[in-house]
Design a protein around this motif. Structure first.
Motif, PDB file in Angstrom:
ATOM      1  N   LEU A 267       0.851  -1.183   0.000  1.00 18.82           N
ATOM      2  CA  LEU A 267       0.000   0.000   0.000  1.00 18.82           C
ATOM      3  C   LEU A 267       0.888   1.234   0.000  1.00 18.82           C
ATOM      4  O   LEU A 267       1.692   1.419   0.908  1.00 18.82           O
ATOM      5  CB  LEU A 267      -0.925   0.031   1.216  1.00 18.82           C
ATOM      6  CG  LEU A 267      -1.988   1.131   1.149  1.00 18.82           C
ATOM      7  CD1 LEU A 267      -3.045   0.784   0.104  1.00 18.82           C
ATOM      8  CD2 LEU A 267      -2.659   1.351   2.501  1.00 18.82           C
ATOM      9  N   GLU A 272      -4.667   7.488   4.655  1.00 15.78           N
ATOM     10  CA  GLU A 272      -5.877   6.664   4.648  1.00 15.78           C
ATOM     11  C   GLU A 272      -6.667   6.980   5.916  1.00 15.78           C
ATOM     12  O   GLU A 272      -6.087   7.065   7.002  1.00 15.78           O
ATOM     13  CB  GLU A 272      -5.547   5.168   4.640  1.00 15.78           C
ATOM     14  CG  GLU A 272      -4.992   4.642   3.325  1.00 15.78           C
ATOM     15  CD  GLU A 272      -6.039   4.513   2.228  1.00 15.78           C
ATOM     16  OE1 GLU A 272      -7.239   4.624   2.552  1.00 15.78           O
ATOM     17  OE2 GLU A 272      -5.663   4.332   1.058  1.00 15.78           O
ATOM     18  N   GLY A 275      -7.857   1.950   5.997  1.00 14.55           N
ATOM     19  CA  GLY A 275      -7.524   1.189   4.795  1.00 14.55           C
ATOM     20  C   GLY A 275      -8.270  -0.135   4.732  1.00 14.55           C
ATOM     21  O   GLY A 275      -7.793  -1.156   5.245  1.00 14.55           O
ATOM     22  N   LEU A 278      -6.236  -2.997   3.477  1.00 16.07           N
ATOM     23  CA  LEU A 278      -5.273  -3.590   4.401  1.00 16.07           C
ATOM     24  C   LEU A 278      -5.933  -4.707   5.202  1.00 16.07           C
ATOM     25  O   LEU A 278      -5.343  -5.786   5.389  1.00 16.07           O
ATOM     26  CB  LEU A 278      -4.719  -2.517   5.346  1.00 16.07           C
ATOM     27  CG  LEU A 278      -3.839  -1.443   4.719  1.00 16.07           C
ATOM     28  CD1 LEU A 278      -3.432  -0.414   5.772  1.00 16.07           C
ATOM     29  CD2 LEU A 278      -2.599  -2.056   4.081  1.00 16.07           C
ATOM     30  N   ALA A 290       3.640  -1.152   3.933  1.00 12.14           N
ATOM     31  CA  ALA A 290       2.943   0.124   3.740  1.00 12.14           C
ATOM     32  C   ALA A 290       3.729   1.213   4.452  1.00 12.14           C
ATOM     33  O   ALA A 290       4.764   0.954   5.077  1.00 12.14           O
ATOM     34  CB  ALA A 290       1.513   0.033   4.277  1.00 12.14           C
ATOM     35  N   ASN A 292       4.235   4.230   7.309  1.00 13.95           N
ATOM     36  CA  ASN A 292       3.873   4.486   8.705  1.00 13.95           C
ATOM     37  C   ASN A 292       3.193   5.854   8.796  1.00 13.95           C
ATOM     38  O   ASN A 292       3.727   6.819   9.362  1.00 13.95           O
ATOM     39  CB  ASN A 292       5.122   4.438   9.581  1.00 13.95           C
ATOM     40  CG  ASN A 292       4.785   4.471  11.057  1.00 13.95           C
ATOM     41  OD1 ASN A 292       3.643   4.272  11.443  1.00 13.95           O
ATOM     42  ND2 ASN A 292       5.776   4.740  11.884  1.00 13.95           N
ATOM     43  N   ASN A 296      -2.623   3.648   9.192  1.00 11.85           N
ATOM     44  CA  ASN A 296      -1.995   2.356   8.880  1.00 11.85           C
ATOM     45  C   ASN A 296      -1.514   1.596  10.117  1.00 11.85           C
ATOM     46  O   ASN A 296      -1.694   0.370  10.195  1.00 11.85           O
ATOM     47  CB  ASN A 296      -0.838   2.548   7.896  1.00 11.85           C
ATOM     48  CG  ASN A 296      -1.314   2.905   6.499  1.00 11.85           C
ATOM     49  OD1 ASN A 296      -2.507   2.901   6.220  1.00 11.85           O
ATOM     50  ND2 ASN A 296      -0.384   3.215   5.608  1.00 11.85           N
ATOM     51  N   VAL A 300      -2.133  -2.364  10.601  1.00 13.27           N
ATOM     52  CA  VAL A 300      -0.956  -3.220  10.418  1.00 13.27           C
ATOM     53  C   VAL A 300      -0.083  -3.122  11.662  1.00 13.27           C
ATOM     54  O   VAL A 300       0.323  -2.025  12.059  1.00 13.27           O
ATOM     55  CB  VAL A 300      -0.130  -2.770   9.186  1.00 13.27           C
ATOM     56  CG1 VAL A 300       1.102  -3.659   9.010  1.00 13.27           C
ATOM     57  CG2 VAL A 300      -0.987  -2.796   7.922  1.00 13.27           C
ATOM     58  N   LEU A 308       5.950  -1.325   8.294  1.00  8.06           N
ATOM     59  CA  LEU A 308       5.596   0.069   8.047  1.00  8.06           C
ATOM     60  C   LEU A 308       6.880   0.869   7.914  1.00  8.06           C
ATOM     61  O   LEU A 308       7.740   0.816   8.807  1.00  8.06           O
ATOM     62  CB  LEU A 308       4.738   0.614   9.184  1.00  8.06           C
ATOM     63  CG  LEU A 308       3.388  -0.081   9.395  1.00  8.06           C
ATOM     64  CD1 LEU A 308       2.713   0.442  10.653  1.00  8.06           C
ATOM     65  CD2 LEU A 308       2.483   0.110   8.185  1.00  8.06           C
TER      66      LEU A 308
END
Length: 362
Positions: A267, A272, A275, A278, A290, A292, A296, A300, A308
């Motif tokens: 990603l 976002e 997400g 995700l 993805a 940081n 996110n 994640v 990240l």
């Protein structure tokens, strides 16, 4: 019994529209009176036709707030249906429907914030958030934070509720899928899914492909989605000599079709609100790389369900991909941890129950 109005005038389909429609249907199923107001011919209009939800069609644009007849029309609709609660998703809707709701005597005027972009500290925003909006519903902690980033006194913090977007996990897992790509022997497949627009930042992924090719990785990158930047991205792929390594399959209706075509989900979004992709990638047991940024880290778990990295850091982002390339067992372990985290955190049965309580008990 309270009557709830869902107001969303966008013509496109995205996370906010998905939330609006699913929440409206859920509240109807729970026995509450609901009304949906949307633009004629919009994607929401097309999908509402397939439901039993009562809806009213209008036409709202970015300039509708300059037309007093827009306020009059919406106010009339709200009073005719005895609306107690209205939920809006766009700033342009707030400017029209928010004022109309205030004039119609609607008790709760909820601005549902789904984008982690700071709200401008303008005079007009100070008016709306002090005199029109009664509650804000945010889809992540990061989104809540951006509401007050430019003005900590814009709105009472205690009136900003956070409820994550939910996913109907059982139906998602049971849904059939057909991979959009069948990988070759020993090929490492990276996938991305999203609108081909500035926010999603897929240009960064083209740069990543160039870096991975320089490192001699045997890979394929699949970038799913449609958008205004498609031609630019394809031209960039050719310019950077990675055209053969990248596929653009276009719009993907079923996210599982692309998730299950790859080994790792990437990603590249600059921000976002929440997400969805995700969480969907995690449910497909795919490790994630993805940035940081924004929400996110709420979806994640860094170094556990994925990695990240700092924003737009090509070399570090590529390092994480290369690490996963060389460690298939880590990929499997991260994918399983992500799956368990998504099931325990984003199940729509939990989030919709929380939303119903939020709407009705206040």
């Amino acid at each position: 019994m309270k009557t709830i109005c869902f107001f969303n005038s966008t013509d496109q389909w995205g996370g906010g529209e998905k939330w609006h429609l699913e929440t409206c249907i859920y509240m109807q199923q729970q026995g509450y009176e609901v009304l949906f107001i949307c633009n004629e011919g919009s994607e929401l209009h097309k999908r509402l036709k397939k439901t039993t939800v009562e809806y009213v069609l209008i036409k709202i644009t970015n300039l509708s707030f300059l037309n007093p007849f827009s306020f009059i029309k919406v106010k009339k609709i709200l009073k005719q249906h005895h609306i107690d609660i209205i939920i809006m998703n766009l700033s342009r809707d707030l400017k029209v429907a928010g004022i109309a709701a205030k004039l119609a005597g609607v008790k709760r005027v909820i601005y549902r914030r789904g984008s982690a972009i700071p709200i401008k500290n303008s005079a007009i925003n100070r008016y709306y958030f002090s005199s029109v909006v009664t509650d804000i519903l945010a889809n992540s902690i990061a989104t809540k934070r951006t509401v007050l980033e430019n003005n900590p006194n814009l709105f009472p913090e205690e009136k900003i509720e956070v409820i994550y977007n939910g996913i109907a996990i059982d139906s998602f897992l049971e849904r059939d899928f057909k991979p959009v790509y069948n990988k070759k022997l020993d090929e490492f497949v990276l996938v991305n899914l999203g609108r081909l627009e500035f926010q999603k930042n897929q240009k960064f992924l083209i740069d990543i492909a160039q870096e991975l090719k320089f490192r001699n990785l045997n890979f394929k990158l699949i970038i799913g989605g449609e958008g205004r930047l498609k031609d630019d991205l394809e031209t960039l792929a050719q310019t950077l000599n990675v055209k053969e390594e990248i596929l653009f399959p276009g719009f993907i209706k079923n996210p599982k079709d692309i998730m299950h075509s790859g080994d790792v989900f990437l990603l590249s979004s600059l921000w976002e609100g929440f997400g969805y992709v995700l969480a969907e990638a995690a449910l497909c047991k795919k490790p994630i790389v993805a940035f940081n940024v924004s929400s996110n880290p709420e979806v994640v778990i860094n170094n556990e369900t994925g990695f990240l990295t700092p924003l737009n850091d090509v070399h570090l982002f590529a390092d994480k991909i290369e690490y996963l390339y060389n460690n298939p067992e880590i990929r499997k372990e991260m994918g399983l941890k992500g799956y368990n985290f998504a099931i325990n955190t984003f199940d729509s049965t939990k989030t919709q129950t929380a939303i119903a309580k939020y709407l009705i008990d206040a």
